[in-house]
Design a protein around this motif. Structure first.
Motif, PDB file in Angstrom:
ATOM      1  N   ASN A  15     -30.776   7.552 -36.826  1.00 18.69           N
ATOM      2  CA  ASN A  15     -31.551   8.365 -37.884  1.00 18.69           C
ATOM      3  C   ASN A  15     -32.513   7.477 -38.695  1.00 18.69           C
ATOM      4  OD1 ASN A  15     -32.154  10.726 -39.334  1.00 18.69           O
ATOM      5  ND2 ASN A  15     -30.803   9.773 -40.884  1.00 18.69           N
ATOM      6  N   GLU A  16     -31.972   6.237 -39.246  1.00 18.24           N
ATOM      7  CA  GLU A  16     -32.759   5.262 -40.023  1.00 18.24           C
ATOM      8  C   GLU A  16     -33.800   4.711 -39.530  1.00 18.24           C
ATOM      9  OE1 GLU A  16     -29.755   2.285 -41.017  1.00 18.24           O
ATOM     10  OE2 GLU A  16     -28.686   3.622 -42.233  1.00 18.24           O
ATOM     11  N   LYS A  17     -33.817   4.597 -37.978  1.00 17.13           N
ATOM     12  CA  LYS A  17     -34.963   4.166 -37.232  1.00 17.13           C
ATOM     13  C   LYS A  17     -35.981   5.174 -37.266  1.00 17.13           C
ATOM     14  CE  LYS A  17     -32.766   0.823 -34.197  1.00 17.13           C
ATOM     15  NZ  LYS A  17     -32.414   0.321 -32.925  1.00 17.13           N
ATOM     16  N   LEU A  18     -35.669   6.365 -36.784  1.00 14.31           N
ATOM     17  CA  LEU A  18     -36.756   7.406 -36.897  1.00 14.31           C
ATOM     18  C   LEU A  18     -37.197   7.740 -38.229  1.00 14.31           C
ATOM     19  CD1 LEU A  18     -34.656  10.089 -34.701  1.00 14.31           C
ATOM     20  CD2 LEU A  18     -36.356   8.413 -33.852  1.00 14.31           C
ATOM     21  N   ALA A  19     -36.514   7.425 -39.265  1.00 16.60           N
ATOM     22  CA  ALA A  19     -37.286   7.686 -40.683  1.00 16.60           C
ATOM     23  C   ALA A  19     -38.338   6.550 -40.933  1.00 16.60           C
ATOM     24  CB  ALA A  19     -36.083   7.297 -41.835  1.00 16.60           C
ATOM     25  N   LYS A  20     -38.369   5.586 -40.238  1.00 15.36           N
ATOM     26  CA  LYS A  20     -39.505   4.659 -40.248  1.00 15.36           C
ATOM     27  C   LYS A  20     -40.687   5.025 -39.482  1.00 15.36           C
ATOM     28  CE  LYS A  20     -35.971   1.005 -41.482  1.00 15.36           C
ATOM     29  NZ  LYS A  20     -35.500  -0.398 -41.208  1.00 15.36           N
ATOM     30  N   THR A  21     -40.626   5.749 -38.717  1.00 10.56           N
ATOM     31  CA  THR A  21     -41.823   6.129 -37.545  1.00 10.56           C
ATOM     32  C   THR A  21     -42.700   7.263 -38.267  1.00 10.56           C
ATOM     33  OG1 THR A  21     -40.472   7.749 -36.261  1.00 10.56           O
ATOM     34  CG2 THR A  21     -40.380   5.321 -35.665  1.00 10.56           C
ATOM     35  N   THR A  22     -43.902   7.670 -37.659  1.00 13.57           N
ATOM     36  CA  THR A  22     -44.713   8.507 -38.078  1.00 13.57           C
ATOM     37  C   THR A  22     -44.676   9.759 -36.987  1.00 13.57           C
ATOM     38  OG1 THR A  22     -46.559   7.341 -36.894  1.00 13.57           O
ATOM     39  CG2 THR A  22     -46.344   7.149 -39.274  1.00 13.57           C
ATOM     40  N   GLU A  23     -44.218   9.284 -35.661  1.00 15.15           N
ATOM     41  CA  GLU A  23     -44.029  10.516 -34.760  1.00 15.15           C
ATOM     42  C   GLU A  23     -42.778   9.991 -33.746  1.00 15.15           C
ATOM     43  OE1 GLU A  23     -47.320   9.260 -35.051  1.00 15.15           O
ATOM     44  OE2 GLU A  23     -46.783   7.691 -33.607  1.00 15.15           O
ATOM     45  N   PHE A  24     -42.253  10.861 -33.065  1.00 13.27           N
ATOM     46  CA  PHE A  24     -41.274  10.595 -32.070  1.00 13.27           C
ATOM     47  C   PHE A  24     -41.455  11.859 -31.245  1.00 13.27           C
ATOM     48  CE2 PHE A  24     -38.618  11.786 -35.718  1.00 13.27           C
ATOM     49  CZ  PHE A  24     -38.030  12.955 -35.195  1.00 13.27           C
ATOM     50  N   ALA A  25     -40.836  11.804 -29.741  1.00 10.64           N
ATOM     51  CA  ALA A  25     -40.832  12.744 -29.020  1.00 10.64           C
ATOM     52  C   ALA A  25     -39.354  13.229 -28.716  1.00 10.64           C
ATOM     53  CB  ALA A  25     -41.291  12.278 -27.657  1.00 10.64           C
ATOM     54  N   VAL A  26     -39.077  14.374 -28.449  1.00 12.20           N
ATOM     55  CA  VAL A  26     -37.997  14.890 -28.464  1.00 12.20           C
ATOM     56  C   VAL A  26     -37.828  16.024 -27.150  1.00 12.20           C
ATOM     57  CG1 VAL A  26     -35.957  16.264 -29.809  1.00 12.20           C
ATOM     58  CG2 VAL A  26     -37.708  15.051 -31.039  1.00 12.20           C
ATOM     59  N   ASP A  27     -36.769  15.933 -26.440  1.00 11.20           N
ATOM     60  CA  ASP A  27     -36.502  16.839 -25.284  1.00 11.20           C
ATOM     61  C   ASP A  27     -34.939  17.135 -25.587  1.00 11.20           C
ATOM     62  OD1 ASP A  27     -37.123  18.596 -23.329  1.00 11.20           O
ATOM     63  OD2 ASP A  27     -36.841  17.193 -21.811  1.00 11.20           O
ATOM     64  N   LEU A  28     -34.537  18.263 -24.719  1.00 12.36           N
ATOM     65  CA  LEU A  28     -33.025  18.657 -24.733  1.00 12.36           C
ATOM     66  C   LEU A  28     -32.805  19.188 -23.240  1.00 12.36           C
ATOM     67  CD1 LEU A  28     -32.686  21.010 -27.801  1.00 12.36           C
ATOM     68  CD2 LEU A  28     -32.179  18.800 -27.472  1.00 12.36           C
ATOM     69  N   GLU A  29     -31.567  18.742 -22.856  1.00 16.51           N
ATOM     70  CA  GLU A  29     -31.062  19.151 -21.838  1.00 16.51           C
ATOM     71  C   GLU A  29     -29.803  20.306 -21.836  1.00 16.51           C
ATOM     72  OE1 GLU A  29     -32.335  18.618 -18.938  1.00 16.51           O
ATOM     73  OE2 GLU A  29     -33.624  16.901 -19.487  1.00 16.51           O
ATOM     74  N   HIS A  30     -29.919  21.334 -21.347  1.00 13.98           N
ATOM     75  CA  HIS A  30     -28.945  22.604 -21.628  1.00 13.98           C
ATOM     76  C   HIS A  30     -28.375  22.789 -20.419  1.00 13.98           C
ATOM     77  CE1 HIS A  30     -28.080  26.859 -23.211  1.00 13.98           C
ATOM     78  NE2 HIS A  30     -27.982  26.235 -24.062  1.00 13.98           N
ATOM     79  N   HIS A  31     -27.126  23.539 -20.803  1.00 13.97           N
ATOM     80  CA  HIS A  31     -26.215  24.099 -19.317  1.00 13.97           C
ATOM     81  C   HIS A  31     -25.948  25.464 -20.013  1.00 13.97           C
ATOM     82  CE1 HIS A  31     -23.558  24.470 -16.338  1.00 13.97           C
ATOM     83  NE2 HIS A  31     -22.642  24.981 -17.089  1.00 13.97           N
ATOM     84  N   SER A  32     -26.151  26.567 -19.068  1.00 12.88           N
ATOM     85  CA  SER A  32     -25.915  27.972 -19.510  1.00 12.88           C
ATOM     86  C   SER A  32     -25.215  28.764 -18.489  1.00 12.88           C
ATOM     87  CB  SER A  32     -27.408  28.553 -19.617  1.00 12.88           C
ATOM     88  OG  SER A  32     -27.961  28.755 -18.532  1.00 12.88           O
ATOM     89  N   TYR A  33     -24.783  27.980 -17.369  1.00  9.95           N
ATOM     90  CA  TYR A  33     -23.813  28.672 -16.498  1.00  9.95           C
ATOM     91  C   TYR A  33     -22.591  29.089 -16.744  1.00  9.95           C
ATOM     92  CZ  TYR A  33     -22.399  30.228 -11.689  1.00  9.95           C
ATOM     93  OH  TYR A  33     -21.760  31.063 -10.747  1.00  9.95           O
ATOM     94  N   ARG A  34     -21.902  28.086 -17.293  1.00 11.42           N
ATOM     95  CA  ARG A  34     -20.410  28.035 -17.493  1.00 11.42           C
ATOM     96  C   ARG A  34     -19.975  28.127 -19.071  1.00 11.42           C
ATOM     97  NH1 ARG A  34     -16.800  26.808 -13.756  1.00 11.42           N
ATOM     98  NH2 ARG A  34     -15.548  28.031 -15.228  1.00 11.42           N
ATOM     99  N   SER A  35     -20.966  28.945 -19.946  1.00 12.54           N
ATOM    100  CA  SER A  35     -20.827  29.303 -21.267  1.00 12.54           C
ATOM    101  C   SER A  35     -21.567  30.740 -21.488  1.00 12.54           C
ATOM    102  CB  SER A  35     -21.505  28.094 -22.206  1.00 12.54           C
ATOM    103  OG  SER A  35     -21.136  28.331 -23.478  1.00 12.54           O
TER     104      SER A  35
END
Length: 787
Positions: free
Chosen positions: A306-326
């Motif tokens: 979180n401290e490293k991201l606060a010093k940047t001007t942009e960053f990329a984000v992606d998620l991996e999700h599971h929905s079959y057993r929930s």
């Protein structure tokens, strides 16, 4: 048939000799009478083809076989060949160590036992042949299967696809990919500090600290949910959303902020940064092998990130999700990439501490780059209480740019010349420890995204002639996505209709009742067991059971292939629901279409198809309410259907205007278009025929004299409403009714005895019926086809 038995014996004996002679003196010793292996295979293939052709020439089962069976010679030949085949099969089964074939052909039980023996022997022989073929091709069948939990063997490929083709030089050598199975994975929901709330209540916002806030968080959300529950011990037995609602009713607090977006005010007053309006200079990404990547699974590492991201001007984000057993789904991984580093966060381990990232995710000075963030925004809110301010979605930018395809794979191929490997797109991301192949796949999703973000902004500026209009459009669409609020699926008594309207079949009342009951049972069980509805009972199985309405529990199992585990456990309860649906009265249910004000008098969409039951006119509640039932009824004009055939015309108010000959012809033509099967009165056809042929035909015949009754009816003026009076045939001036002896009918009467003295019919007179109209008396002349 005998040749087939000999071929099988020779093949098995030669295959056995092949395994023995592999360490011997070569192919000459293995195949006696054949030069090499190819000659033996060629001979065997020719023999199999000859046997197949001979078998195709045998009499077919049915009448043809029964006919040949009637000859004693054919019957004795079939029995002899059958005994020979059974002997060959018994030898083959003994050779492979199987139990010999039974020759009891008289009893039914003996025949079934023999058939089972043949099936088991075939399985053993084919399995042994498959093992030998795999060993010959260099594939080991003794390799241990993949276990998702525990140590992963090296160089093991796990994916949702079965095979994968390589480059042009490697297409001949395909790499086998095993389908991922997660049967042995321990459910991560059991380790969560906060229990998953699958109750049928609205979603409770998880945010309790609002960093980068312009408008402070409401008082109801300022405290931690667990702390609120401790302060209200009387609400421990009810869901959190309902407890908050009750608490607000007690304290008379305002309810508008209960389910609103916490950063609604900040996003409404957010302006596009100046850095997005200027022309970017694309910064080339570092090679993926030279870029450091760190796996974060502890709170200390998350704080440092979180401290490293606060010093940047942009960053990329992606998620991996599971929905079959929930039931609601689980976010298993989060990938974050900066210009210099890649990070992968184990969100299953840090689920309760992910709210720390709100400090950077809601910072308006930092641009968060996503691709296809529609679902990611809702997953962040649902699982972690994270919100995004200043979002840029490359998917929306690709749509604004009118590219042919908008997927991340296409963008990376277009801007980075990189082919994404989509083998792990449907993999189970709950696996821990994470395999190296899945680790690299997750890392690649965000590693190239910042460079793609620079290139697509440059293309948007060039497409707008250097103006930031298209960038502003893409940014505004991304801002709309970031304003989305997660809504938990709520079950109501009409929830099943949404799925029912998607089906192509129409159910009756019993089937629809079963569909409703099964839908409710599936939703309740999925919430209790924290499983998806597709895992409990898929939609196609739900529809099939509702359509067939099985009478026995075995029929419910037969409708499911494969049978879901929870269906097998709860099959008796499902059987009771089906019986309850079968007790309903059988009525046909019409699938209602949405009401539209644009339809004519002949539109029957609002008329029930079945006369048994009219749902539209029923005073009670309809079985299938339409989508606009709760809305105010539309007030457009509707032409109601009326039958005016027997309606009495009001001749007093209407003035009869005489029509010319041309107008009469035009009216008759128009009436023929309206109903070509309308019966035309005889007098009308006479008048039309006389008027149409007035100038052409000469009056050769004398005018028929009218009898007194016709003259009286012709002179009498028409009355508006004359009461019906049956005709008195005794007053008719006919000799038949005046007491004279009537003539015998010339028509055939089957009940009347044949009278030899009766006068015979003259063949020249013809048998014209009373409704026959003479040729000269017909209306129009039609060119009817000649017989």
């Amino acid at each position: 048939m005998a040749a087939c038995g000999r071929i099988e014996m020779d093949t098995e004996e030669n295959s056995g000799s092949q395994s023995v002679g592999a360490a011997g003196s070569g192919d000459a010793a293995m195949f006696s009478g054949f030069k090499d292996m190819d000659a033996f295979v060629k001979h065997g293939l020719g023999a199999v083809v000859a046997v197949t052709k001979a078998a195709a020439g045998l009499p077919q089962a049915g009448d043809e076989y029964d006919f040949y069976r009637s000859f004693p010679a054919f019957q004795s030949f079939c029995e002899a060949q059958g005994d020979r085949l059974l002997q060959c099969m018994s030898l083959l089964m003994r050779y492979h160590g199987c139990r010999a074939h039974s020759r009891d052909r008289n009893s039914l039980t003996g025949l079934e036992e023999s058939f089972d023996l043949v099936v088991d022997s075939n399985d053993v022989i084919l399995e042994r042949a498959g093992i030998l073929l795999d060993e010959a091709s260099g594939v080991s069948r003794t390799q241990q299967p993949i276990m998702p939990v525990g140590f992963q063997p090296p160089k093991t490929v796990v994916s949702s696809w079965n095979r994968r083709g390589g480059d042009l030089a490697q297409r001949n050598t395909l790499e086998t990919i095993r389908l991922l199975q997660a049967k042995n994975i321990q459910r991560p929901q059991l380790k969560f500090k906060e229990k998953v709330d699958n109750s049928n209540t609205p979603f409770v916002l998880k945010i309790f600290i609002k960093p980068n806030a312009i408008k402070p968080l409401s008082s109801c959300r300022c405290l931690c949910v667990s702390r609120l529950r401790k302060e209200r011990p009387e609400d421990l037995d009810i869901p959190a959303a309902l407890a908050d609602f009750v608490h607000q009713q007690r304290t008379q607090e305002h309810m508008d902020d209960m389910f609103a977006h916490p950063y609604q005010y900040e996003l409404d007053h957010l302006l596009m940064p100046e850095s997005l309006m200027s022309k970017p200079e694309p910064q080339m990404y570092r090679p993926i092998d030279e870029t450091p990547c760190k796996f974060i699974d502890s709170l200390e590492e998350l704080v440092m990130l979180n401290e490293k991201l606060a010093k940047t001007t942009e960053f990329a984000v992606d998620l991996e999700h599971h929905s079959y057993r929930s039931f609601l789904g689980i976010t298993c991984l989060m990938q974050i990439s900066t210009r210099d580093e890649d990070f992968i966060i184990d969100t299953l381990e840090l689920r309760s501490e992910m709210y720390i990232l709100n400090e950077t995710f809601t910072d308006p000075a930092i641009t968060k780059v996503f691709h296809g963030a529609d679902s990611d925004i809702e997953w962040l809110q649902k699982d972690f209480g994270l919100y995004v301010v200043n979002l840029f979605d490359t998917h929306q930018a690709a749509r604004t740019l009118n590219l042919g395809r908008h997927s991340l794979d296409h963008l990376l191929r277009l801007y980075c010349s990189v082919d994404m490997d989509k083998r792990y797109q449907l993999a189970d991301w709950r696996i821990r420890p994470l395999p190296q192949e899945m680790f690299e796949y997750a890392r690649a999703d965000t590693h190239y995204l910042l460079y793609t973000y620079d290139r697509i902004r440059l293309d948007l500026l060039e497409a707008a002639n250097g103006q930031p209009t298209l960038i502003q459009v893409a940014w505004q669409k991304s801002k709309t996505i970031s304003l989305k609020v997660y809504m938990k699926p709520i079950y109501t008594e009409h929830s099943y209709l949404e799925l029912y309207r998607k089906q192509k079949t129409t159910f009756n009342t019993q089937q629809l009742t079963a569909f409703r009951l099964l839908y409710g049972w599936r939703d309740k069980l999925a919430r209790e067991q924290d499983e998806s509805t597709g895992y409990v009972l898929p939609n196609h199985m739900l529809t099939k059971i509702s359509e067939n309405l099985p009478k026995e529990p075995q029929g419910i199992i037969a409708c499911c292939n494969p049978v879901p585990p929870l269906v097998r456990q709860q099959v008796n309860e499902l059987h009771l629901l089906i019986q309850q649906a079968r007790d309903m009265p059988l009525l046909k249910v019409r699938h209602r279409q949405p009401r539209v004000p644009l339809f004519g008098p002949h539109d029957i969409s609002h008329v029930p198809e079945s006369p048994l039951f009219d749902f539209s006119s029923s005073p009670g509640k309809s079985l299938i309410p339409s989508e606009t039932e709760e809305m105010e009824p539309w007030t457009c004009l509707v032409a109601s259907a009326k039958i005016t055939l027997f309606a009495e015309e009001d001749t007093k108010q209407k003035k009869v205007v005489p029509l010319t000959v041309a107008q009469q012809k035009a009216c008759s033509i128009m009436e023929s278009f309206e109903n070509p099967f309308r019966m035309v009165p005889l007098e009308a056809t006479k008048r039309e025929g006389d008027s149409s042929h007035l100038e052409q035909s000469a009056p050769k015949a004398k005018k028929k004299q009218l009898n007194p009754t016709e003259k009286a009816s012709k002179k009498a003026p028409p009355e508006a409403s004359v009461p019906f009076k049956p005709f008195d045939y005794s007053e008719a001036p006919l000799k038949v009714f005046s007491g004279a002896k009537p003539k015998e009918s010339v028509q055939f009467d089957p009940n009347k005895k044949k009278n030899s003295k009766a006068p015979k019919m003259k063949p020249s007179a013809g048998n014209r019926s009373m409704s026959y109209v003479a040729k000269s008396e017909r209306g129009f002349r039609h060119n009817w086809p000649k017989r």
